[in-house]
Design a protein around this motif. Structure first.
Motif, short mmCIF file in Angstrom:
data_model
loop_
_atom_site.label_atom_id
_atom_site.label_comp_id
_atom_site.label_asym_id
_atom_site.label_seq_id
_atom_site.Cartn_x
_atom_site.Cartn_y
_atom_site.Cartn_z
N MET A 162 10.16 4.35 -31.25
CA MET A 162 11.11 3.42 -29.89
C MET A 162 10.80 1.15 -30.31
N ASN A 163 11.52 0.92 -30.49
CA ASN A 163 11.40 -0.31 -30.32
C ASN A 163 10.90 -1.44 -29.29
N MET A 164 10.08 -2.16 -29.32
CA MET A 164 9.96 -2.30 -27.82
C MET A 164 9.76 -3.75 -27.86
N GLU A 165 10.63 -4.60 -27.08
CA GLU A 165 10.12 -5.97 -27.15
C GLU A 165 9.14 -6.93 -25.70
N LEU A 166 8.06 -7.02 -26.49
CA LEU A 166 7.54 -7.18 -24.95
C LEU A 166 6.99 -8.13 -24.58
N GLU A 167 7.38 -9.03 -23.31
CA GLU A 167 6.58 -10.78 -23.33
C GLU A 167 4.78 -10.87 -23.21
N LEU A 168 4.77 -11.82 -23.99
CA LEU A 168 3.21 -11.98 -24.01
C LEU A 168 2.85 -12.40 -22.69
N ARG A 169 2.45 -11.45 -21.58
CA ARG A 169 1.91 -11.66 -20.42
C ARG A 169 1.00 -9.89 -19.58
N PHE A 170 1.11 -10.40 -17.88
CA PHE A 170 0.40 -8.94 -17.78
C PHE A 170 1.59 -7.82 -17.51
N TYR A 171 1.12 -6.58 -17.36
CA TYR A 171 2.19 -5.92 -17.69
C TYR A 171 2.13 -4.59 -16.15
N SER A 172 2.16 -4.31 -15.21
CA SER A 172 1.05 -3.62 -14.54
C SER A 172 2.02 -2.56 -14.81
N LEU A 173 1.06 -1.38 -14.42
CA LEU A 173 0.84 -0.02 -14.52
C LEU A 173 2.80 1.02 -14.78
N ASP A 174 2.88 0.50 -13.43
CA ASP A 174 4.23 0.84 -12.85
C ASP A 174 5.33 0.08 -14.32
N GLU A 175 4.95 -0.81 -14.02
CA GLU A 175 5.89 -1.64 -15.19
C GLU A 175 5.58 -0.98 -16.69
N MET A 176 4.52 -0.97 -17.35
CA MET A 176 5.03 -0.18 -18.29
C MET A 176 4.57 1.38 -18.73
N ALA A 177 4.97 1.74 -17.17
CA ALA A 177 5.55 2.92 -17.38
C ALA A 177 7.32 2.16 -18.06
N ALA A 178 7.65 2.06 -16.84
CA ALA A 178 9.11 1.76 -16.50
C ALA A 178 9.42 1.05 -18.64
N VAL A 179 9.02 0.42 -18.89
CA VAL A 179 9.22 0.31 -20.06
C VAL A 179 8.88 1.50 -20.97
N LEU A 180 7.91 2.20 -21.19
CA LEU A 180 8.21 2.99 -21.95
C LEU A 180 9.32 5.06 -21.42
N GLY A 181 9.77 4.35 -20.21
CA GLY A 181 10.50 5.59 -19.90
C GLY A 181 9.25 6.59 -19.48
N ARG A 182 8.84 6.37 -18.72
CA ARG A 182 7.86 7.38 -18.41
C ARG A 182 7.70 6.75 -16.78
N ILE A 183 7.49 8.66 -16.24
CA ILE A 183 6.84 7.95 -14.94
C ILE A 183 5.54 9.55 -14.72
N ARG A 184 5.11 7.99 -14.02
CA ARG A 184 3.30 8.44 -14.33
C ARG A 184 3.06 9.31 -13.77
N LYS A 185 1.64 10.54 -13.74
CA LYS A 185 1.71 11.28 -12.70
C LYS A 185 0.47 11.93 -12.73
N PRO A 186 -0.79 12.42 -11.87
CA PRO A 186 -2.19 11.93 -12.19
C PRO A 186 -2.39 12.63 -13.16
N ASN A 187 -3.39 12.27 -13.71
CA ASN A 187 -4.30 12.63 -15.28
C ASN A 187 -3.33 13.60 -16.09
N ASP A 188 -2.04 12.60 -16.73
CA ASP A 188 -0.55 12.65 -17.16
C ASP A 188 -0.86 12.50 -18.99
N ASN A 189 -2.05 11.42 -18.97
CA ASN A 189 -1.88 11.24 -20.32
C ASN A 189 -1.73 9.65 -20.68
#
Length: 250
Positions: free
Chosen positions: A1-28
Motif C-alpha cells: 500500500m502506498n498512502m499519501e496522507l495530509e499532515l492533519r488530524f484524521y478521525s477513526l472513520d476517515e482512517m478506516a476509509a483510507v485503509l479500506g477497512r470497516i471498523r468493528k468492536p475489538n477488531d485490532n
C-alpha cells in the motif's frame, strides 16, 4: 500500500476509509493501522477513541528510490525499485556483469534472486542512466560470442583475452568478405545480403559469432549516483547481498 496522507488530524472513520477497512468492536484496527503508518514512514500521534494526528513523513528507502527514478531518471510508475536496486548491486558486485550481454544479465539475476528481470527492462534502465549522465558506456567492454549448442539452443560465452580462435575467426572473416566481394563484382545483379553479412553467416557453424559488449560504468560526477547507491544498499537485504557477493558466473 502506498498512502499519501495530509499532515492533519484524521478521525477513526476517515482512517478506516483510507485503509479500506470497516471498523468493528475489538477488531485490532489500531494495531493494524499503526503497523501500516510505521511501514509507510509516517510520524503520528494516536488519540484514543478520536483518531490520529499525522505529523510528518519520512519515506522508506524503497519508496525514496522509486520517487527518484520517476522524477530524475524519467522512469514510469511501474518501475520496481527493488529490482532496480538488485541490478545496481550486480553492476558493482559481480565480476564482469557490467559488460555481459543483456540476455546473460537477465539469466544471472534470475539465478540469484529467482525473479525474471527482462532484457528490455535492463536495457531501459541502462539507457536512462546513460541519458541522465549517471553512467557512461565504455564501448570496448568485453568480447563475447554466441553459438548454437548440440541441443539447438543459443548460448552466450565470454571470450578470454588473447584467444587464438578469435584471431583465426578474424582472419577467416576477412578472407570470406573479400571472396564475397569478388563474387559480387562478377554477378549480374547485386546480392540482397552484403558481403559482410554473408561472411558472418558462412562462418557461424564453425565459430559462432563474436561481438564486443559495452561496459556500464557509474559516473562518479553524476547528479544522482551517490543518492542511488546509498538507497540501493539500504534496500537489498543482507541475505541477497551475500548471494551477489558469492555468485560465480559459469
Amino acid at each position: 500500500m502506498n498512502m499519501e496522507l495530509e499532515l492533519r488530524f484524521y478521525s477513526l472513520d476517515e482512517m478506516a476509509a483510507v485503509l479500506g477497512r470497516i471498523r468493528k468492536p475489538n477488531d485490532n484496527f489500531k494495531r493494524d493501522a499503526e503497523a501500516i503508518l510505521k511501514r509507510e514512514g509516517y510520524t503520528y500521534e494516536w488519540l484514543n477513541r478520536r483518531g490520529v494526528e499525522i505529523i510528518s513523513r519520512e519515506l522508506p528507502p524503497q519508496m525514496k528510490l522509486k520517487k527518484l527514478l520517476m522524477e530524475r531518471l524519467g522512469l514510469d510508475s511501474q518501475v520496481d525499485a527493488l529490482d532496480f536496486a538488485r541490478y545496481i548491486v550486480a553492476l558493482f558486485m559481480i565480476d564482469g556483469f557490467a559488460s555481459m550481454p543483456y540476455d546473460t544479465k537477465e539469466r544471472v539475476l534470475f539465478e540469484i534472486v529467482g525473479k525474471d528481470i527482462s532484457n528490455p527492462t535492463l536495457r531501459r534502465w541502462a539507457g536512462r542512466l546513460y541519458e541522465t549522465k549517471n553512467a557512461y558506456r565504455n564501448k570496448r567492454g568485453s568480447l563475447w560470442k554466441t553459438i548454437t549448442d548440440e541441443y539447438g539452443m543459443k548460448r552466450q560465452i565470454p571470450v578470454p583475452d588473447g584467444s587464438t580462435e578469435y584471431r583465426e575467426y578474424c582472419d577467416a572473416l576477412t578472407a570470406a568478405i573479400h571472396a564475397f566481394e569478388k563474387a559480387d563484382e562478377k554477378a549480374k545483379k547485386p546480392h540482397k545480403i552484403k558481403p559482410f553479412g554473408r561472411a558472418i553467416q558462412s562462418l557461424y557453424s564453425q565459430y559462432g559469432i563474436y561481438y564486443w559488449c559495452p561496459e556500464t560504468v557509474a559516473n562518479a560526477l553524476g547528479d544522482d549516483v551517490d543518492e542511488i547507491i546509498n538507497l540501493v544498499f539500504q534496500i537489498v537485504s543482507p541475505d541477497e547481498m551475500t548471494r551477489f557477493l558469492e555468485y560465480e558466473f559459469e
